[in-house]
Design an enzyme around this catalytic site. Structure first.
Site, PDB file in Angstrom:
ATOM      1  N   ASP A  85       0.798  -1.238   0.000  1.00 20.93           N
ATOM      2  CA  ASP A  85       0.000   0.000   0.000  1.00 20.93           C
ATOM      3  C   ASP A  85       0.828   1.284   0.000  1.00 20.93           C
ATOM      4  OD1 ASP A  85       1.036  -0.054   2.533  1.00 20.93           O
ATOM      5  OD2 ASP A  85      -0.819   0.465   3.550  1.00 20.93           O
ATOM      6  N   TYR A 103       2.037  -2.726  11.930  1.00 23.01           N
ATOM      7  CA  TYR A 103       2.948  -3.866  11.810  1.00 23.01           C
ATOM      8  C   TYR A 103       3.387  -4.210  13.223  1.00 23.01           C
ATOM      9  CZ  TYR A 103       3.405  -3.049   6.765  1.00 23.01           C
ATOM     10  OH  TYR A 103       3.165  -2.904   5.423  1.00 23.01           O
TER      11      TYR A 103
END
Length: 606
Positions: free
Chosen positions: A52, A251
């Protein structure tokens, strides 16, 4: 009952895989008028998640295809990065903020985040406008290459035979077909069928770092939720990537016990889910609170693998690109960017060979340039992953990574991660013998952006916007100060030399040189002193092709270009920009023969 006769067809280029790598390739080829087909096994394009982040150089590349503005309109921009480390009082505290992009010459000094589906849609819409759509769901079942040396050396031959299986064939039609291709591009991901079918190995190793990714719409008191954040806590590491709308991607570093099956030693995805990922993240964010306000978006877990394919092509007829030839961690946001730039590099070379403009040997430069880049990327990724996944320095852990170490690495690697510092070594298409004549315009790197004004109307233009990815070489003639009579004579002599039948311009111009080469002239003279009509006709084939290194009418933009490029404002220089936007050769005005030799090394005269 006799077997149905398989449908057979021919194509110039067959692209296998319609992720970002494949659609970049198919779109560039479609725009160039190449006969291209692109297939994908997915019944529809990816709905959410996956890659992304678009880096500054990749934004420039999209802009060169006329696609940058839509990306900027739809995506989120990341300008600032924040860094959090363990606080002496427990939990985490912010230890600094910095620009997210550390590349001084970036035209777009930020990253854009947008879901992969929307990024692919930008290319799919452009391809459709040029008459190409992704054919799906289709998988290749066999690939064979001709053993005939004669056929492999004939650019007009179709030496690659691929059998395709339609997974959802229309009624009364067989489910298989034979495609004979001049070239095949395998853009089919990390588990590439093309790579495996060709027996190409992936060299490298798996790390022990395990990470989870989850997309959420957060409710939080964490003040930097809309910045890119590197969070190092006593409970592990976490990275925050703000996305379009209110979406945020986290993350999260995981430990073996979170996700590894003790019986097999393998990652077991069923041991983890988006709720658990968020719980792990919440511990890293303390004392801040973070929770999800709606349904969980996309999530996954992965072990970082760092590998590069042993080779990128077989006989320069079948190529692999993107994740099919390099894998690394997503933390530095490189995967999709490296992949799309692979096929940006390859597409113009295929086009030149298919048109008969260039020799097949040009295609060898694809592996030469992009494999070295992938190896550099893996070396970078090893250092960066270790820093990101390592334990932070605290009172109890004096061997850990300090904030200063991490920040220094973040900024040192900035030119690399942004894509701005990508440097191709000398080859047939990269000749740095006269580098000193444009000392700050590095041969083998992308053309540095700068605003010049048009001589005819003083309208300011970003030079990159005059160098679109249209398959042409751009011949930038920095004509120096043409108000000076002696220099004007030198420029006139150069124009006569380029216009002569023996020069590269006519030898490789295929009878219509303006289709192969686009000449722009850039003078260091001031707008008050020069007319665009003063230049020889070859250097002003259209009134828009003459630029000045001067400020606009309001002195807001422009000027300083010769200095920024390290070119002598009196003497000038020739700068050849390749179709992919990289500087191919620099030469003084008196050494046109070296430019002739440059083009002779890979182009075919008619």
């Amino acid at each position: 009952m006799s077997l149905p006769v398989l449908k057979e067809s021919e194509v110039d280029v067959l692209v296998i895989g319609a992720g970002p790598t494949g659609v970049m390739c198919a779109n560039a080829l479609a725009m160039a008028g190449v006969n291209v087909r692109i297939i994908d096994q997915r019944p529809a394009n990816v709905a959410a998640g996956q890659a992304d982040g678009i880096q500054p150089r990749t934004i420039e590349v999209l802009q060169s295809y006329g696609l940058g503005e839509r990306l900027l309109r739809e995506g989120n921009q990341m300008h600032m990065a924040a860094f959090y480390n363990p606080s002496p009082s427990g939990g985490i505290e912010r230890t600094g903020r910095a620009p997210d992009v550390t590349a001084p010459t970036a035209r777009y000094p930020f990253k854009v985040t947008l879901r992969q589906e929307a990024i692919e849609a930008i290319f799919l819409d452009s391809m459709k406008a040029h008459g190409v759509v992704v054919e799906r769901p289709i998988v290749p079942t066999s690939i064979e290459m001709s053993a005939s040396e004669e056929e492999l050396k004939d650019p007009n031959a179709h030496p690659v035979k691929v059998i395709l299986k339609h997974l959802d064939p229309p009624q009364q039609h067989g489910d298989s077909e034979i495609v004979r291709a001049k070239f095949v591009v395998g853009a089919d991901g990390a588990h590439s069928w093309v790579r495996k079918s060709l027996g190409i190995s992936m060299d490298g190793e798996q790390t022990e770092y395990i990470w989870g990714v989850v997309d959420i719409v957060p409710e939080t008191d964490f003040p930097d939720i809309r910045c890119k954040c590197a969070v190092h806590s006593r409970n592990g590491s976490c990275m925050v990537v703000p996305r379009e709308g209110d979406l945020v991607r986290l993350y999260v570093q995981l430990s073996d016990r979170d996700v590894v099956d003790p019986a097999t030693g393998r990652v077991d995805k069923s041991k983890m889910g988006p709720e658990k990922l968020l719980q792990v993240a919440q511990k890293s964010f303390e004392p801040f609170e973070i929770k999800n306000t709606g349904d969980f978006g996309w999530w996954t877990i992965y072990i970082i693998g760092q590998r590069v394919a042993a080779k990128y092509s077989v006989n320069e007829r079948v190529f692999i690109a993107g994740d099919a030839c390099h894998t690394h961690s997503p933390k530095a946001g490189q995967g999709m960017n490296a992949s799309m730039n692979d096929t940006h590099n390859l597409a113009w070379k295929l086009t030149h060979v298919l048109r008969g403009w260039a020799d097949l040997s040009l295609l060898k430069t694809y592996e030469f340039e992009r494999r070295k880049y992938a190896q550099d990327l893996i070396d970078f990724d090893k250092k960066f992953s270790k820093l990101f996944s390592g334990k932070p320095r605290t009172q109890e852990n004096q061997d850990g990574i300090t904030h200063e170490e991490f920040l220094e690495a973040f900024q040192t690697f900035g030119a690399f991660t942004s894509g701005i510092g990508v440097h191709y070594l000398p080859s047939a298409i990269t000749d740095n013998q006269h580098q000193s004549y444009a000392s700050k315009l590095t041969v083998g790197e992308r053309m540095v952006p700068h605003v010049f004004i048009r001589a005819a109307d003083a309208r300011p233009y970003e030079i990159q916007d005059l160098l679109p990815s249209d398959t042409r070489f751009k011949i930038l003639v920095f004509v120096g100060n043409v108000v000076d009579t002696a220099q004007a004579e030198r420029v006139k002599a150069l124009a006569e030399e380029i216009g002569s039948p023996g020069s590269f311009y006519h030898r490789f111009g295929r009878g219509d040189p303006a289709k192969v080469f686009d000449i722009l002239s850039i003078s260091s003279a001031k707008k008050e002193d020069v007319n665009y009509t003063d230049l020889p006709r070859l250097f002003r084939q259209h009134w828009s092709k003459v630029l000045l290194d001067d400020v606009d009418m309001y002195a807001r933009v422009g000027g300083g270009g010769y200095e920024a490029y390290g070119i002598d404002p009196q003497e000038g220089a020739i700068v050849v920009v390749r179709p992919d936007g990289y500087v191919g050769i620099v030469a003084p005005l008196g050494r046109l023969q070296d430019v002739d030799v440059y083009f002779s090394s890979f182009m075919v005269s008619r």
